[in-house]
Design a protein around this motif. Structure first.
Motif, PDB file in Angstrom:
ATOM      1  N   THR A  73       0.864  -1.187   0.000  1.00 39.40           N
ATOM      2  CA  THR A  73       0.000   0.000   0.000  1.00 39.40           C
ATOM      3  C   THR A  73       0.894   1.228   0.000  1.00 39.40           C
ATOM      4  O   THR A  73       1.787   1.349   0.833  1.00 39.40           O
ATOM      5  N   THR A  74       0.663   2.105  -0.956  1.00 35.26           N
ATOM      6  CA  THR A  74       1.404   3.354  -1.055  1.00 35.26           C
ATOM      7  C   THR A  74       0.427   4.497  -0.815  1.00 35.26           C
ATOM      8  O   THR A  74      -0.671   4.505  -1.368  1.00 35.26           O
ATOM      9  N   VAL A  75       0.837   5.449   0.009  1.00 37.88           N
ATOM     10  CA  VAL A  75      -0.037   6.558   0.388  1.00 37.88           C
ATOM     11  C   VAL A  75       0.586   7.866  -0.083  1.00 37.88           C
ATOM     12  O   VAL A  75       1.789   8.080   0.052  1.00 37.88           O
ATOM     13  N   LYS A  76      -0.259   8.728  -0.631  1.00 38.96           N
ATOM     14  CA  LYS A  76       0.197  10.018  -1.149  1.00 38.96           C
ATOM     15  C   LYS A  76      -0.775  11.112  -0.713  1.00 38.96           C
ATOM     16  O   LYS A  76      -1.980  10.886  -0.655  1.00 38.96           O
ATOM     17  N   ALA A  77      -0.243  12.280  -0.389  1.00 38.35           N
ATOM     18  CA  ALA A  77      -1.097  13.428  -0.065  1.00 38.35           C
ATOM     19  C   ALA A  77      -1.728  13.959  -1.349  1.00 38.35           C
ATOM     20  O   ALA A  77      -1.072  14.065  -2.379  1.00 38.35           O
ATOM     21  N   THR A  78      -3.007  14.298  -1.275  1.00 43.66           N
ATOM     22  CA  THR A  78      -3.685  14.896  -2.420  1.00 43.66           C
ATOM     23  C   THR A  78      -3.406  16.399  -2.441  1.00 43.66           C
ATOM     24  O   THR A  78      -2.854  16.960  -1.484  1.00 43.66           O
ATOM     25  N   VAL A  79      -3.812  17.041  -3.501  1.00 43.44           N
ATOM     26  CA  VAL A  79      -3.676  18.501  -3.589  1.00 43.44           C
ATOM     27  C   VAL A  79      -4.436  19.152  -2.434  1.00 43.44           C
ATOM     28  O   VAL A  79      -3.927  20.051  -1.762  1.00 43.44           O
ATOM     29  N   GLU A  80      -5.656  18.682  -2.180  1.00 42.96           N
ATOM     30  CA  GLU A  80      -6.449  19.248  -1.077  1.00 42.96           C
ATOM     31  C   GLU A  80      -5.786  18.972   0.269  1.00 42.96           C
ATOM     32  O   GLU A  80      -5.791  19.826   1.151  1.00 42.96           O
ATOM     33  N   GLY A  81      -5.199  17.799   0.422  1.00 41.08           N
ATOM     34  CA  GLY A  81      -4.489  17.476   1.652  1.00 41.08           C
ATOM     35  C   GLY A  81      -3.295  18.386   1.875  1.00 41.08           C
ATOM     36  O   GLY A  81      -3.042  18.840   2.998  1.00 41.08           O
ATOM     37  N   ARG A  82      -2.566  18.668   0.808  1.00 36.53           N
ATOM     38  CA  ARG A  82      -1.422  19.582   0.902  1.00 36.53           C
ATOM     39  C   ARG A  82      -1.888  20.989   1.293  1.00 36.53           C
ATOM     40  O   ARG A  82      -1.264  21.655   2.109  1.00 36.53           O
ATOM     41  N   ARG A  83      -2.991  21.419   0.727  1.00 38.30           N
ATOM     42  CA  ARG A  83      -3.532  22.747   1.063  1.00 38.30           C
ATOM     43  C   ARG A  83      -3.975  22.805   2.526  1.00 38.30           C
ATOM     44  O   ARG A  83      -3.693  23.778   3.223  1.00 38.30           O
ATOM     45  N   ALA A  84      -4.667  21.767   2.960  1.00 37.51           N
ATOM     46  CA  ALA A  84      -5.144  21.723   4.348  1.00 37.51           C
ATOM     47  C   ALA A  84      -3.964  21.715   5.315  1.00 37.51           C
ATOM     48  O   ALA A  84      -3.988  22.404   6.340  1.00 37.51           O
ATOM     49  N   PHE A  85      -2.926  20.956   4.987  1.00 38.22           N
ATOM     50  CA  PHE A  85      -1.750  20.904   5.860  1.00 38.22           C
ATOM     51  C   PHE A  85      -1.060  22.269   5.900  1.00 38.22           C
ATOM     52  O   PHE A  85      -0.665  22.734   6.966  1.00 38.22           O
ATOM     53  N   ALA A  86      -0.956  22.927   4.751  1.00 36.96           N
ATOM     54  CA  ALA A  86      -0.324  24.255   4.703  1.00 36.96           C
ATOM     55  C   ALA A  86      -1.117  25.257   5.548  1.00 36.96           C
ATOM     56  O   ALA A  86      -0.525  26.070   6.264  1.00 36.96           O
ATOM     57  N   ARG A  87      -2.448  25.196   5.500  1.00 38.28           N
ATOM     58  CA  ARG A  87      -3.280  26.082   6.326  1.00 38.28           C
ATOM     59  C   ARG A  87      -3.061  25.789   7.811  1.00 38.28           C
ATOM     60  O   ARG A  87      -2.965  26.708   8.622  1.00 38.28           O
ATOM     61  N   HIS A  88      -2.970  24.513   8.147  1.00 36.37           N
ATOM     62  CA  HIS A  88      -2.769  24.126   9.542  1.00 36.37           C
ATOM     63  C   HIS A  88      -1.408  24.614  10.041  1.00 36.37           C
ATOM     64  O   HIS A  88      -1.306  25.158  11.145  1.00 36.37           O
ATOM     65  N   VAL A  89      -0.381  24.456   9.233  1.00 36.49           N
ATOM     66  CA  VAL A  89       0.956  24.930   9.600  1.00 36.49           C
ATOM     67  C   VAL A  89       0.955  26.459   9.749  1.00 36.49           C
ATOM     68  O   VAL A  89       1.551  26.985  10.681  1.00 36.49           O
ATOM     69  N   ALA A  90       0.264  27.151   8.859  1.00 37.94           N
ATOM     70  CA  ALA A  90       0.181  28.600   8.954  1.00 37.94           C
ATOM     71  C   ALA A  90      -0.501  29.001  10.268  1.00 37.94           C
ATOM     72  O   ALA A  90      -0.075  29.975  10.928  1.00 37.94           O
ATOM     73  N   PHE A  91      -1.536  28.282  10.665  1.00 39.93           N
ATOM     74  CA  PHE A  91      -2.212  28.536  11.927  1.00 39.93           C
ATOM     75  C   PHE A  91      -1.241  28.370  13.092  1.00 39.93           C
ATOM     76  O   PHE A  91      -1.164  29.209  13.992  1.00 39.93           O
ATOM     77  N   LEU A  92      -0.463  27.281  13.083  1.00 43.29           N
ATOM     78  CA  LEU A  92       0.499  27.031  14.154  1.00 43.29           C
ATOM     79  C   LEU A  92       1.593  28.107  14.192  1.00 43.29           C
ATOM     80  O   LEU A  92       1.978  28.582  15.267  1.00 43.29           O
TER      81      LEU A  92
END
Length: 99
Positions: A73-92
């Motif tokens: 099983t290979t797992v990859k972040a989606t475009v939306e996942g990358r955006r959500a993570f970037a928003r979360h990091v910006a919040f932190l």
């Protein structure tokens, strides 16, 4: 854009998953389950449950294949996942900047 944390990503194991996946170049295939398990310190079942939650939110996608006779099983972040993570990091970062 939300002013608060992403409650889905905020959980520690899911935060580690998203950090590991978004550290990869988007053109890469992702990380295999075993490597992700090692990076997060999660058990098979725990990692699987967190990946299911992230996949339902559209933040990651998993590809299942066989290498020889073994499942992989290979797992990859989606475009939306990358955006959500970037928003979360910006919040932190904003919290840190205010301290």
């Amino acid at each position: 854009m939300s002013d608060g944390p992403d409650d889905l990503i905020h959980q520690p194991v899911r935060l580690r998953i998203m950090a590991a996946l978004t550290a990869l170049d988007p053109s890469e295939d992702g990380l295999d389950f075993t490597r992700l398990k090692s990076l997060t310190g999660a058990t098979d079942g725990n990692l699987g449950a967190h990946l299911d939650q992230l996949a339902r939110a559209g933040y990651v996608e998993a590809t299942k294949a066989f290498v020889g006779r073994r499942p992989r099983t290979t797992v990859k972040a989606t475009v939306e996942g990358r955006r959500a993570f970037a928003r979360h990091v910006a919040f932190l970062k904003a919290i840190i900047a205010e301290a």
